[in-house]
Design a protein around this motif. Structure first.
Motif, PDB file in Angstrom:
ATOM      1  N   TRP A  78     -60.177 -71.775  51.396  1.00 24.67           N
ATOM      2  CA  TRP A  78     -58.973 -72.308  50.750  1.00 24.67           C
ATOM      3  C   TRP A  78     -59.144 -73.777  50.351  1.00 24.67           C
ATOM      4  N   THR A  79     -59.911 -74.513  51.141  1.00 31.34           N
ATOM      5  CA  THR A  79     -60.193 -75.915  50.775  1.00 31.34           C
ATOM      6  C   THR A  79     -60.969 -75.987  49.468  1.00 31.34           C
ATOM      7  N   GLN A  80     -61.960 -75.094  49.326  1.00 33.14           N
ATOM      8  CA  GLN A  80     -62.773 -75.100  48.113  1.00 33.14           C
ATOM      9  C   GLN A  80     -61.996 -74.595  46.901  1.00 33.14           C
ATOM     10  N   LEU A  81     -61.042 -73.697  47.099  1.00 36.17           N
ATOM     11  CA  LEU A  81     -60.191 -73.290  45.973  1.00 36.17           C
ATOM     12  C   LEU A  81     -59.372 -74.470  45.473  1.00 36.17           C
ATOM     13  N   GLY A  82     -58.840 -75.261  46.427  1.00 36.12           N
ATOM     14  CA  GLY A  82     -58.108 -76.458  46.025  1.00 36.12           C
ATOM     15  C   GLY A  82     -59.007 -77.449  45.289  1.00 36.12           C
ATOM     16  N   ARG A  83     -60.236 -77.617  45.782  1.00 36.69           N
ATOM     17  CA  ARG A  83     -61.186 -78.521  45.119  1.00 36.69           C
ATOM     18  C   ARG A  83     -61.528 -78.024  43.707  1.00 36.69           C
ATOM     19  N   PHE A  84     -61.641 -76.697  43.570  1.00 38.24           N
ATOM     20  CA  PHE A  84     -61.943 -76.122  42.262  1.00 38.24           C
ATOM     21  C   PHE A  84     -60.834 -76.443  41.261  1.00 38.24           C
ATOM     22  N   THR A  85     -59.589 -76.482  41.744  1.00 36.63           N
ATOM     23  CA  THR A  85     -58.461 -76.729  40.844  1.00 36.63           C
ATOM     24  C   THR A  85     -58.616 -78.068  40.136  1.00 36.63           C
ATOM     25  N   TYR A  86     -58.878 -79.143  40.897  1.00 41.55           N
ATOM     26  CA  TYR A  86     -58.974 -80.441  40.211  1.00 41.55           C
ATOM     27  C   TYR A  86     -60.294 -80.610  39.470  1.00 41.55           C
ATOM     28  N   LEU A  87     -61.365 -79.929  39.940  1.00 42.00           N
ATOM     29  CA  LEU A  87     -62.618 -79.950  39.169  1.00 42.00           C
ATOM     30  C   LEU A  87     -62.425 -79.274  37.808  1.00 42.00           C
ATOM     31  N   ALA A  88     -61.769 -78.118  37.836  1.00 43.76           N
ATOM     32  CA  ALA A  88     -61.538 -77.384  36.593  1.00 43.76           C
ATOM     33  C   ALA A  88     -60.612 -78.159  35.659  1.00 43.76           C
ATOM     34  N   PHE A  89     -59.570 -78.802  36.237  1.00 44.82           N
ATOM     35  CA  PHE A  89     -58.635 -79.570  35.425  1.00 44.82           C
ATOM     36  C   PHE A  89     -59.347 -80.750  34.747  1.00 44.82           C
ATOM     37  N   ALA A  90     -60.201 -81.438  35.500  1.00 48.14           N
ATOM     38  CA  ALA A  90     -60.962 -82.554  34.924  1.00 48.14           C
ATOM     39  C   ALA A  90     -61.905 -82.060  33.827  1.00 48.14           C
ATOM     40  N   PHE A  91     -62.522 -80.913  34.055  1.00 47.19           N
ATOM     41  CA  PHE A  91     -63.429 -80.357  33.058  1.00 47.19           C
ATOM     42  C   PHE A  91     -62.672 -80.003  31.773  1.00 47.19           C
ATOM     43  N   ILE A  92     -61.453 -79.457  31.914  1.00 49.21           N
ATOM     44  CA  ILE A  92     -60.641 -79.088  30.747  1.00 49.21           C
ATOM     45  C   ILE A  92     -60.278 -80.331  29.938  1.00 49.21           C
ATOM     46  N   ILE A  93     -59.874 -81.403  30.622  1.00 49.43           N
ATOM     47  CA  ILE A  93     -59.514 -82.647  29.921  1.00 49.43           C
ATOM     48  C   ILE A  93     -60.713 -83.176  29.132  1.00 49.43           C
ATOM     49  N   ILE A  94     -61.878 -83.190  29.772  1.00 50.77           N
ATOM     50  CA  ILE A  94     -63.090 -83.664  29.101  1.00 50.77           C
ATOM     51  C   ILE A  94     -63.400 -82.793  27.879  1.00 50.77           C
ATOM     52  N   ALA A  95     -63.286 -81.469  28.039  1.00 56.31           N
ATOM     53  CA  ALA A  95     -63.600 -80.543  26.948  1.00 56.31           C
ATOM     54  C   ALA A  95     -62.663 -80.741  25.762  1.00 56.31           C
ATOM     55  N   VAL A  96     -61.351 -80.925  26.044  1.00 54.61           N
ATOM     56  CA  VAL A  96     -60.372 -81.087  24.972  1.00 54.61           C
ATOM     57  C   VAL A  96     -60.641 -82.369  24.173  1.00 54.61           C
ATOM     58  N   TYR A  97     -60.819 -83.488  24.869  1.00 58.57           N
ATOM     59  CA  TYR A  97     -61.014 -84.748  24.161  1.00 58.57           C
ATOM     60  C   TYR A  97     -62.410 -84.838  23.544  1.00 58.57           C
ATOM     61  N   ARG A  98     -63.376 -84.158  24.113  1.00 58.25           N
ATOM     62  CA  ARG A  98     -64.685 -84.106  23.476  1.00 58.25           C
ATOM     63  C   ARG A  98     -64.581 -83.372  22.137  1.00 58.25           C
ATOM     64  N   PHE A  99     -63.839 -82.265  22.120  1.00 56.59           N
ATOM     65  CA  PHE A  99     -63.622 -81.530  20.874  1.00 56.59           C
ATOM     66  C   PHE A  99     -62.867 -82.386  19.866  1.00 56.59           C
TER      67      PHE A  99
END
Length: 610
Positions: A78-99
């Motif tokens: 469950w700790t790693q699922l929580g960590r995945f949430t903010y990792l994925a969110f940061a990755f999405i922000i980077i992907a959107v602004y990179r595009f």
């Protein structure tokens, strides 16, 4: 040629190509927009580096997460699922602004290059001279730029799009490789084996397998996909030819309809579209072969790391999390090393687009150099024998046709204000070509030409932009420079009183007006602007004699008021009455250095003198 010689030649070709790519790309990043361009590029690079860093973090997350699953450790899960949430969110922000920033840079770069090439194409009559060069009698596939409209509209768009996407993809591949090769080296361990009684160990075995796998794949991809470069180049050309002919059908719709030429035009369009389809079929066959291999290559890469790492997993040397991490790291390394495999079709299209733009650049440079050389000749001649600004003169003029045939040789003529001149000669003798040389737009000549200041030409086929009548009348100046009274008076003087109430009507005037009305509208344009010198090329050929007489009286009155002169090309004997001097082109016998010569006839011998 041996292998080393071929490799050396390929390296020289590659260096030459990269220099040409740099010559196309660098001007924007040195332009007046350079700081925004460099800032956007730097931001895109940083976002790409950030995306790779997020992949490294997600690779590490894979190990911890899958180990938690194997060990049935709910708290870590469950700790790693929580960590995945903010990792994925940061990755999405980077992907959107990179595009977003990538698209913004592509648009700004395209806008700058389009403006840059439009300015150069439309300067110094380059667009006209390049079109003449296409039909110079040489092979049209060498040294001439076909369909410049397509090169500016489509090729620049493709060049900027592919240049940014491919360069950022290559950067991603390199950074990803550097980031993950160390991880894969550490995780893969050494491969030990016995051979001929001796023990051997290969450290970082998975790294070497990834390199071998991708090198073999890249070499095979290159040989399978190489024909696409030439086919992409040809595809852009035949597509542009097909589109260009459809535009011509639209522009000459009335003439084609009157001639009942629909069947011929359909056959012409069918021929051009058949070339589009034939080349495209060749292209998709080559692409099919490449897709066969790249899909096989990609699918094999999914299971390849599991096959190689499986013995260590089943022996208990590594856990499930490490196996997944090895697979992920191998996939990243393999993706980086197989960048050429995955992007070969795009690279082929980019190479074809770049070749078309560089050949277009070469043509524009050649035209500009030719213009500068001719200007230098005129400048030197003027310094040696200065001429008054209001003098029309040619000295030792030699005109040639695009085919290379010499039309006129060693002509020397001169005229001053008040000397209205009629230029006569057989049809096809080069009268209009002499006018073009005087105007400075004919590229195939040697000698000196001097055009008086404040001169206007009335061509055989006047051009009127689509839009309001006032814009067509004032072209190329803005209509706002002239008040309605001046515009209407010019129309009345040119025998077009019926149009005075239509100044704000918008229409396709080149199609809606008759031939005679178009000629009178061109004359109205001249009468509106009142130049000192008027050059009329068959400007009244579609008018009756009464209208022609009235028009010429107006033109003579206009140049007389400005102390200028009128130079005309005409076949009707009645036009001679409005001129005081005759320049006549006479055919020379076979074997002469030129096809024609110019003979000057004084005022007293002119026929039909009024």
């Amino acid at each position: 040629m041996n292998l080393l010689s071929r490799m050396a030649q390929k390296f020289r070709d590659f260096r030459h190509f990269t220099r040409r790519v740099w010559a196309l790309s660098a001007p924007y990043f040195r332009s007046e927009d350079k700081w925004k361009a460099r800032g956007l590029l730097a931001a895109i690079v940083l976002l790409n580096l950030g995306a790779v860093y997020m992949l490294v973090l997600l690779n590490e997350w894979n190990r911890v997460f899958y180990d938690a699953l194997q060990n049935k450790d709910a708290a870590v899960f469950w700790t790693q699922l929580g960590r995945f949430t903010y990792l994925a969110f940061a990755f999405i922000i980077i992907a959107v602004y990179r595009f977003y920033l990538t698209q913004l840079l592509e648009v700004r770069w395209r806008a700058w290059m389009t403006a840059h090439y439009l300015q150069r194409w439309l300067s110094d009559h380059a667009f006209y001279k390049m079109e003449l060069a296409r039909f110079s009698g040489s092979d049209n596939s060498h040294g001439t730029a076909d369909n410049p409209d397509q090169r500016i509209q489509e090729d620049i768009n493709l060049f900027t799009t592919y240049s940014i996407s491919l360069s950022m993809g290559l950067l991603n591949a390199v950074v990803t490789l550097v980031s993950f090769v160390g991880i894969l080296w550490t995780l893969s361990g050494a491969f030990a084996f016995n051979f001929n009684g001796a023990s051997y160990s290969i450290p970082g075995f998975m790294v070497w397998m990834a390199v071998l796998y991708c090198v073999v794949g890249s070499v095979i991809t290159h040989y399978i996909g190489r024909p696409q470069i030439k086919l992409n180049f040809q595809q852009q050309r035949v597509e542009a030819d097909f589109r260009h002919h459809m535009v011509r059908v639209r522009e000459y719709s009335e003439s084609i309809a009157l001639d009942k030429g629909e069947a011929v035009e359909r056959a012409q369009l069918d021929t051009r579209f058949a070339a589009v389809l034939a080349n495209y079929l060749k292209l998709i066959k080559k692409q099919k072969n490449l897709v066969w291999f790249t899909n096989f290559f990609g699918q094999a890469a999914v299971v390849f790391p599991f096959i190689v790492a499986a013995p260590r997993f089943f022996s208990g040397a590594i856990q499930l999390g490490e196996l997944i991490q090895i697979s992920s790291a191998f996939g990243r390394v393999q993706d980086s090393l197989s960048w050429l495999v995955d992007n070969y079709s795009s690279l082929a299209a980019w190479r074809a687009t770049t070749d078309r733009l560089t050949s277009f650049e070469d043509n524009i440079r050649a035209v500009a150099q030719q213009g500068r050389a001719q200007a230098a000749i005129n400048s030197v001649a003027n310094e040696a024998q200065p001429l008054a600004a209001d003098t029309l003169a040619v000295r030792d003029l030699t005109l040639t046709l695009p085919t290379g045939a010499t039309l006129l040789s060693g002509a020397t003529l001169q005229a001053g204000p008040g000397e209205s001149i009629l230029l006569k000669g057989p049809s096809g003798s080069g009268k209009s070509t002499l006018f073009r040389a005087l105007a400075g737009i004919w590229p195939f000549f040697t000698g000196q030409t001097h055009l008086p200041a404040d001169a206007m030409f009335i061509p055989q086929r006047p051009y009127f932009p689509d839009g309001s009548l006032r814009n067509a009348l004032a072209y190329p100046q803005p209509a706002a420079q002239y008040d309605d009274a001046a515009l209407k008076q010019a129309l009345i003087d040119a025998l077009l009183p019926q149009l005075t109430g239509r100044l704000d009507d918008e229409d396709a005037w080149s199609q809606k007006l008759s031939g005679g009305e178009q000629q009178r509208l061109a004359v109205a344009r001249v009468l509106l602007k009142k130049p000192r010198w008027i050059f009329a090329d068959e400007a009244t050929s579609a008018l009756d004699e009464s209208a022609e007489k009235t028009i010429y009286q107006k033109l003579l009155a206009s140049v007389s008021a400005t102390h200028g002169s009128l130079v005309s090309i005409a076949h009707r004997p009645t036009v001679a009455a409005f001129h005081g001097k005759l320049w006549e082109l006479e055919k020379l016998p076979e074997g002469a250095p030129a096809l024609y010569r110019v003979r000057e006839t004084p005022h007293a011998v002119l026929p039909e003198k009024a």
